[in-house]
Write a protein that holds these residues in place. Sequence first.
Motif, PDB file in Angstrom:
ATOM      1  N   LYS A 134       0.835  -1.212   0.000  1.00  0.00           N
ATOM      2  CA  LYS A 134       0.000   0.000   0.000  1.00  0.00           C
ATOM      3  C   LYS A 134       0.864   1.253   0.000  1.00  0.00           C
ATOM      4  O   LYS A 134       0.449   2.301  -0.488  1.00  0.00           O
ATOM      5  CB  LYS A 134      -0.937   0.000   1.203  1.00  0.00           C
ATOM      6  CG  LYS A 134      -0.252   0.111   2.549  1.00  0.00           C
ATOM      7  CD  LYS A 134      -1.273   0.165   3.681  1.00  0.00           C
ATOM      8  CE  LYS A 134      -0.602   0.295   5.047  1.00  0.00           C
ATOM      9  NZ  LYS A 134      -1.602   0.379   6.136  1.00  0.00           N
ATOM     10  N   TRP A 135       2.080   1.138   0.547  1.00  0.00           N
ATOM     11  CA  TRP A 135       2.970   2.285   0.555  1.00  0.00           C
ATOM     12  C   TRP A 135       3.492   2.561  -0.851  1.00  0.00           C
ATOM     13  O   TRP A 135       3.604   3.717  -1.266  1.00  0.00           O
ATOM     14  CB  TRP A 135       4.145   2.029   1.508  1.00  0.00           C
ATOM     15  CG  TRP A 135       3.721   1.599   2.878  1.00  0.00           C
ATOM     16  CD1 TRP A 135       3.931   0.385   3.468  1.00  0.00           C
ATOM     17  CD2 TRP A 135       2.976   2.369   3.835  1.00  0.00           C
ATOM     18  NE1 TRP A 135       3.384   0.349   4.719  1.00  0.00           N
ATOM     19  CE2 TRP A 135       2.792   1.552   4.978  1.00  0.00           C
ATOM     20  CE3 TRP A 135       2.461   3.652   3.843  1.00  0.00           C
ATOM     21  CZ2 TRP A 135       2.109   1.990   6.111  1.00  0.00           C
ATOM     22  CZ3 TRP A 135       1.771   4.090   4.969  1.00  0.00           C
ATOM     23  CH2 TRP A 135       1.611   3.277   6.087  1.00  0.00           C
ATOM     24  N   TYR A 136       3.793   1.497  -1.588  1.00  0.00           N
ATOM     25  CA  TYR A 136       4.311   1.683  -2.940  1.00  0.00           C
ATOM     26  C   TYR A 136       3.248   2.212  -3.886  1.00  0.00           C
ATOM     27  O   TYR A 136       3.543   2.961  -4.823  1.00  0.00           O
ATOM     28  CB  TYR A 136       4.869   0.361  -3.480  1.00  0.00           C
ATOM     29  CG  TYR A 136       5.399   0.475  -4.892  1.00  0.00           C
ATOM     30  CD1 TYR A 136       6.644   1.044  -5.130  1.00  0.00           C
ATOM     31  CD2 TYR A 136       4.642   0.040  -5.982  1.00  0.00           C
ATOM     32  CE1 TYR A 136       7.131   1.176  -6.425  1.00  0.00           C
ATOM     33  CE2 TYR A 136       5.127   0.161  -7.280  1.00  0.00           C
ATOM     34  CZ  TYR A 136       6.368   0.734  -7.492  1.00  0.00           C
ATOM     35  OH  TYR A 136       6.842   0.870  -8.774  1.00  0.00           O
ATOM     36  N   LYS A 181      16.381  -2.835  -6.465  1.00  0.00           N
ATOM     37  CA  LYS A 181      15.119  -3.146  -7.125  1.00  0.00           C
ATOM     38  C   LYS A 181      14.722  -1.975  -8.028  1.00  0.00           C
ATOM     39  O   LYS A 181      14.474  -0.877  -7.540  1.00  0.00           O
ATOM     40  CB  LYS A 181      14.034  -3.408  -6.079  1.00  0.00           C
ATOM     41  CG  LYS A 181      14.363  -4.616  -5.192  1.00  0.00           C
ATOM     42  CD  LYS A 181      13.221  -4.989  -4.285  1.00  0.00           C
ATOM     43  CE  LYS A 181      13.557  -6.253  -3.510  1.00  0.00           C
ATOM     44  NZ  LYS A 181      12.434  -6.711  -2.661  1.00  0.00           N
ATOM     45  N   PRO A 182      14.665  -2.190  -9.334  1.00  0.00           N
ATOM     46  CA  PRO A 182      14.426  -1.099 -10.280  1.00  0.00           C
ATOM     47  C   PRO A 182      13.155  -0.297 -10.014  1.00  0.00           C
ATOM     48  O   PRO A 182      13.089   0.892 -10.361  1.00  0.00           O
ATOM     49  CB  PRO A 182      14.354  -1.812 -11.633  1.00  0.00           C
ATOM     50  CG  PRO A 182      15.156  -3.055 -11.447  1.00  0.00           C
ATOM     51  CD  PRO A 182      14.917  -3.472 -10.028  1.00  0.00           C
ATOM     52  N   TYR A 183      12.146  -0.911  -9.407  1.00  0.00           N
ATOM     53  CA  TYR A 183      10.892  -0.179  -9.173  1.00  0.00           C
ATOM     54  C   TYR A 183      10.972   0.747  -7.952  1.00  0.00           C
ATOM     55  O   TYR A 183      10.020   1.467  -7.659  1.00  0.00           O
ATOM     56  CB  TYR A 183       9.713  -1.140  -9.036  1.00  0.00           C
ATOM     57  CG  TYR A 183       9.806  -2.153  -7.915  1.00  0.00           C
ATOM     58  CD1 TYR A 183       9.410  -1.818  -6.624  1.00  0.00           C
ATOM     59  CD2 TYR A 183      10.260  -3.446  -8.151  1.00  0.00           C
ATOM     60  CE1 TYR A 183       9.484  -2.742  -5.593  1.00  0.00           C
ATOM     61  CE2 TYR A 183      10.337  -4.375  -7.132  1.00  0.00           C
ATOM     62  CZ  TYR A 183       9.940  -4.031  -5.849  1.00  0.00           C
ATOM     63  OH  TYR A 183      10.014  -4.954  -4.847  1.00  0.00           O
ATOM     64  N   ALA A 209      15.214  -2.816   0.271  1.00  0.00           N
ATOM     65  CA  ALA A 209      15.425  -3.795  -0.792  1.00  0.00           C
ATOM     66  C   ALA A 209      15.613  -5.212  -0.283  1.00  0.00           C
ATOM     67  O   ALA A 209      16.252  -6.033  -0.937  1.00  0.00           O
ATOM     68  CB  ALA A 209      16.624  -3.386  -1.643  1.00  0.00           C
ATOM     69  N   ALA A 210      15.054  -5.527   0.876  1.00  0.00           N
ATOM     70  CA  ALA A 210      15.144  -6.902   1.368  1.00  0.00           C
ATOM     71  C   ALA A 210      14.521  -7.850   0.353  1.00  0.00           C
ATOM     72  O   ALA A 210      13.543  -7.502  -0.319  1.00  0.00           O
ATOM     73  CB  ALA A 210      14.435  -7.029   2.710  1.00  0.00           C
ATOM     74  N   PRO A 211      15.055  -9.068   0.194  1.00  0.00           N
ATOM     75  CA  PRO A 211      14.525 -10.000  -0.803  1.00  0.00           C
ATOM     76  C   PRO A 211      13.134 -10.518  -0.478  1.00  0.00           C
ATOM     77  O   PRO A 211      12.404 -10.952  -1.366  1.00  0.00           O
ATOM     78  CB  PRO A 211      15.555 -11.137  -0.798  1.00  0.00           C
ATOM     79  CG  PRO A 211      16.206 -11.051   0.541  1.00  0.00           C
ATOM     80  CD  PRO A 211      16.235  -9.603   0.883  1.00  0.00           C
ATOM     81  N   SER A 212      12.746 -10.473   0.805  1.00  0.00           N
ATOM     82  CA  SER A 212      11.420 -10.929   1.211  1.00  0.00           C
ATOM     83  C   SER A 212      11.078 -10.304   2.554  1.00  0.00           C
ATOM     84  O   SER A 212      11.928  -9.687   3.211  1.00  0.00           O
ATOM     85  CB  SER A 212      11.366 -12.457   1.325  1.00  0.00           C
ATOM     86  OG  SER A 212      12.096 -12.882   2.463  1.00  0.00           O
ATOM     87  N   SER A 213       9.836 -10.474   2.974  1.00  0.00           N
ATOM     88  CA  SER A 213       9.412  -9.930   4.256  1.00  0.00           C
ATOM     89  C   SER A 213      10.102 -10.606   5.434  1.00  0.00           C
ATOM     90  O   SER A 213      10.064 -10.100   6.559  1.00  0.00           O
ATOM     91  CB  SER A 213       7.892 -10.060   4.394  1.00  0.00           C
ATOM     92  OG  SER A 213       7.500 -11.415   4.294  1.00  0.00           O
TER      93      SER A 213
END
Length: 319
Positions: A134-136, A181-183, A209-213
Amino acid sequence: EAAQQTLKLNSGLTVYSDAPDREGLDELLAQSDIQAVIVALPLGQQPGIVIKALKAGKHVLSEKPVAKDVKAALELIKTYETEYKPKGLIWRVAENVECEPGIRAAAEAIHSGKIGKVAFFRLSSVSYIDQESKWYKSSWRTVPDYQGGFLLDSGVHSMAVLRTILPSPVASLSGHASLTKPYLLPHDSIQSVLALDSGAHGLLELSFAAPSSARFESITVITGTEGFLELTFGKNEAGVGWAVKTVVGTKDPKEEKQFYKMQGVETEIEWFVQAVLKGEQSSAVVGEPRGAIRDVALIQAALTSGGAPVDIKNLVEEA
């Protein structure tokens, strides 16, 4: 109508907007029964609205960061200090970290000398932002028109933690910024070395940019000559908040730990209202714009350092 439906407003309330057939912000600010306003808008839009509200004679609480960069922040602050502060108008920057009970407890412990003289420290804040967050999904965050993206918008919280609990301001910083992460343009990670006026030094790691939560960390460790303090943000059975642990003693260390539930947003608004109704001296001194500019300065220095030392005092004064 759309605003009323979205916010579930009573139809009897007046909705102001920039639509041609509606009364807008100027008409709202012209109302004599409004003493203060809270400005919570996308970062690029805020400075102009802050000035508009002050010009209308209103006290202002504006969302962090204070501005998109040090230069813009300094221009805004100078305008306030020369034109509106002398008139008795209050402007505070809503940095809830300053008002969090856990942060304030940690600051009191350190400033009182509980762990001795601060020698070194470490702050690590790593989190995972994906494109479904939701933040993104806020359009102004997806395509930011300001430096650092999430690193500035959210990263100033971490800078405010350091500003609040450390007994001495950051004098210089050297670091590197990168994009994993490009986005998450233009940058999503910074790692830096900080030196304080006192001579103490520390490490800063800030990344979205963590790979997962599963890779989540929010911890600050301040080491002194007589012990250390560990400040951790997270959730337990009591709710979301800050755990403060102190370990004091060199031969027979004693540990103390306490959890403080998160309530900084409510407190910052309460203290702002107290200041408006009872005078600036009636509430805790938080939200000072010249404090908030240092948070922006640390992020800006980390983004632009490229490994070279950046003098924070000069950055703020020469912008």
